[in-house]
Design a protein around this motif. Structure first.
Motif, mmCIF file in Angstrom:
data_model
loop_
_atom_site.group_PDB
_atom_site.id
_atom_site.type_symbol
_atom_site.label_atom_id
_atom_site.label_comp_id
_atom_site.label_asym_id
_atom_site.label_seq_id
_atom_site.Cartn_x
_atom_site.Cartn_y
_atom_site.Cartn_z
ATOM 1 N N ARG A 1 -6.390 6.546 9.516
ATOM 2 C CA ARG A 1 -6.634 5.231 10.344
ATOM 3 C C ARG A 1 -5.503 5.273 11.334
ATOM 4 N NH1 ARG A 1 -3.032 0.852 9.687
ATOM 5 N NH2 ARG A 1 -1.096 1.272 8.450
ATOM 6 N N ASN B 1 -9.100 1.531 13.756
ATOM 7 C CA ASN B 1 -7.857 0.919 13.098
ATOM 8 C C ASN B 1 -8.409 0.153 11.988
ATOM 9 O OD1 ASN B 1 -5.344 -0.096 12.324
ATOM 10 N ND2 ASN B 1 -5.368 -1.777 14.014
ATOM 11 N N ASP B 2 -7.214 -0.165 10.862
ATOM 12 C CA ASP B 2 -7.559 -0.858 9.863
ATOM 13 C C ASP B 2 -6.510 -1.298 9.209
ATOM 14 O OD1 ASP B 2 -8.573 -2.353 7.575
ATOM 15 O OD2 ASP B 2 -9.714 -0.607 6.707
ATOM 16 N N SER B 3 -6.098 -2.745 9.321
ATOM 17 C CA SER B 3 -4.781 -3.248 8.944
ATOM 18 C C SER B 3 -4.784 -3.926 7.691
ATOM 19 C CB SER B 3 -4.180 -4.304 10.081
ATOM 20 O OG SER B 3 -4.112 -3.458 11.285
ATOM 21 N N ARG B 4 -5.858 -3.812 6.808
ATOM 22 C CA ARG B 4 -6.284 -4.693 5.766
ATOM 23 C C ARG B 4 -5.528 -4.245 4.554
ATOM 24 N NH1 ARG B 4 -12.354 -4.520 5.692
ATOM 25 N NH2 ARG B 4 -11.881 -2.398 6.311
ATOM 26 N N THR C 1 -7.184 -1.830 1.456
ATOM 27 C CA THR C 1 -8.504 -0.912 1.964
ATOM 28 C C THR C 1 -7.782 -0.044 3.095
ATOM 29 O OG1 THR C 1 -8.980 -2.426 3.734
ATOM 30 C CG2 THR C 1 -10.202 -2.743 1.492
ATOM 31 N N ARG C 2 -7.027 -0.235 3.687
ATOM 32 C CA ARG C 2 -6.408 0.429 5.048
ATOM 33 C C ARG C 2 -6.021 2.111 4.613
ATOM 34 N NH1 ARG C 2 -0.579 -1.184 6.831
ATOM 35 N NH2 ARG C 2 0.586 -1.023 4.683
ATOM 36 N N TYR D 1 1.232 7.781 11.678
ATOM 37 C CA TYR D 1 1.507 6.383 11.802
ATOM 38 C C TYR D 1 2.590 5.796 12.435
ATOM 39 C CZ TYR D 1 4.020 6.634 7.342
ATOM 40 O OH TYR D 1 5.014 7.131 6.671
ATOM 41 N N HIS E 1 -13.666 2.490 8.363
ATOM 42 C CA HIS E 1 -12.936 1.230 8.532
ATOM 43 C C HIS E 1 -13.779 0.218 9.242
ATOM 44 C CE1 HIS E 1 -9.322 3.451 7.315
ATOM 45 N NE2 HIS E 1 -9.537 4.263 8.277
ATOM 46 N N ASN F 1 -3.903 3.242 13.955
ATOM 47 C CA ASN F 1 -3.569 1.874 14.056
ATOM 48 C C ASN F 1 -2.836 1.944 15.596
ATOM 49 O OD1 ASN F 1 -1.780 3.416 12.584
ATOM 50 N ND2 ASN F 1 -0.461 1.780 12.615
ATOM 51 N N ASP G 1 0.768 -1.126 0.001
ATOM 52 C CA ASP G 1 -0.032 -0.153 0.031
ATOM 53 C C ASP G 1 0.959 1.183 0.080
ATOM 54 O OD1 ASP G 1 -2.316 -1.277 0.016
ATOM 55 O OD2 ASP G 1 -2.225 -1.545 2.266
#
Length: 357
Positions: free
Chosen positions: A266, A303-306, A309-310, A86, A298, A268, A65
């Motif tokens: 996001r 948080n979004d770790s995908r 999509t993150r 981040y 998200h 995280n 990403d």
């Protein structure tokens, strides 16, 4: 330094627990009362530099990403204090908090230049763009004094090796002389982060960064010097800067930016806790609205770790942002090119000078 419960000049408003620590720390009310009576600061506001001497300096980036293969960070931690950053979580690996410690305890890689030169002169190394600031800003305030980033750029020039730069500091103008030489051989591309056109928004989100005026001036000066520069609107935060997409792209295009990219916020790891604490103090009137909208982007979580999509999110808000950028690019950046950097010169300069035979 402190106005009410808000620490001015810093992003994070406290330290949070380091997930790798066995013990946690808390600030007790009796200590706060003692500080109030004695007129002492609850939190030491000074920035501390910590010298480090790592064994390697160039890091391979495996995330699909991010859009870079290798990164180099002369500093760990960042005094800019961007609340959403981040990179905060990486400070926990060094034994510090992702909160105030990230902004106040700056690790300086004193042997960065030596390590880069060893890497670029190595027989097995094949040229591939190395990005300065893949994690923390290489032009954060202490760079003005230490000049490690400037020396790194001189090393890239010596070996005719391609380099990318990500920054939100106008200090990069100091190095236009080197950047022009790199650009003459198509060896550099600058990505300047511009999150908002409003100074008040910049001040609360990114307290120790260059002003918006200085950043726009930097885009223009780099462009005039024929140094390719693009802009990252990162991150887009609902109800804070999400309404600025069209005017921001228009403004940076007029200043000479070749392209514009974006990410959606996001939060995280520890950043969710840090951001939540911050927004309830800095923007209490819209805190819950912003947090809920981030969760909606998200899949119900901050948080979004995908992978995939993150960085862009999903749902109606994410789709609206994507469409706005498509329209803005077509309207303001049509036919502007961002060419790949030159990978062909380095082999001729493997020993630091042109090989004639």
């Amino acid at each position: 330094m402190v106005e009410g419960d808000f620490i001015k000049g810093r992003g994070a408003q406290r330290n949070v627990h380091n997930r790798f620590d066995t013990y946690s720390h808390e600030t007790r009310d009796d200590f706060l009362n003692y500080c109030a009576v004695e007129g002492d600061e609850v939190q030491d506001s000074k920035t501390t530099l910590i010298d480090t001497f790592p064994k390697t300096i160039v890091n391979k980036v495996n995330s699909p990403d991010v859009g870079m293969g290798f990164s180099l960070n002369p500093y760990q931690g960042c005094e800019h204090g961007c609340i959403y950053c981040y990179a905060r979580n990486s400070h926990e690996y060094w034994g510090y908090s992702a909160g105030l410690d990230f902004e106040q305890k700056i690790l300086v890689k004193r042997n960065a230049v030596e390590l880069l030169e060893k890497k670029l002169s190595g027989r097995s190394w094949q040229a591939e763009t190395i990005v300065l600031s893949g994690n923390t800003d290489c032009y954060q305030p202490i760079e003005k004094k230490l000049k490690i980033t400037r020396q790194l750029l001189q090393t890239f020039l010596k070996y005719r090796h391609p380099v990318g730069i990500i920054t939100k500091n106008a200090l990069i103008q100091r190095d236009i002389d080197i950047l022009k030489e790199l650009a003459a051989d198509n060896l550099v591309h600058v990505n300047l982060s511009v999150t908002s056109l409003h100074e008040e928004t910049r001040r609360i989100l990114e307290p120790r960064t260059a002003s918006i005026k200085k950043r726009l001036e930097t885009i223009e000066k780099l462009s005039v010097a024929n140094i390719p520069v693009s802009v990252m609107m990162a991150p887009i935060i609902p109800a804070i800067n999400s309404h600025e997409i069209m005017p921001l792209v228009k403004e940076v295009a007029e200043r000479g930016a070749r392209s514009v990219g974006y990410t959606i916020v996001r939060l995280n790891g520890s950043i969710g806790q840090i951001f939540t604490d911050w927004i309830k103090k800095a923007l209490p009137d819209r805190a819950e609205k912003v947090l809920h909208q981030i969760e909606n982007i998200h899949g119900g979580s901050l948080n979004d770790s995908r992978f995939g999509t993150r960085m862009k999110g999903e749902g109606k808000f994410a789709e609206q942002v994507e469409q706005q950028f498509k329209i803005a690019r077509k309207k303001y950046l049509k036919d502007r090119l961002r060419t790949p950097l030159n990978l062909d010169l380095h082999e001729q300069f493997k020993d630091g000078q042109l090989k004639l035979f």
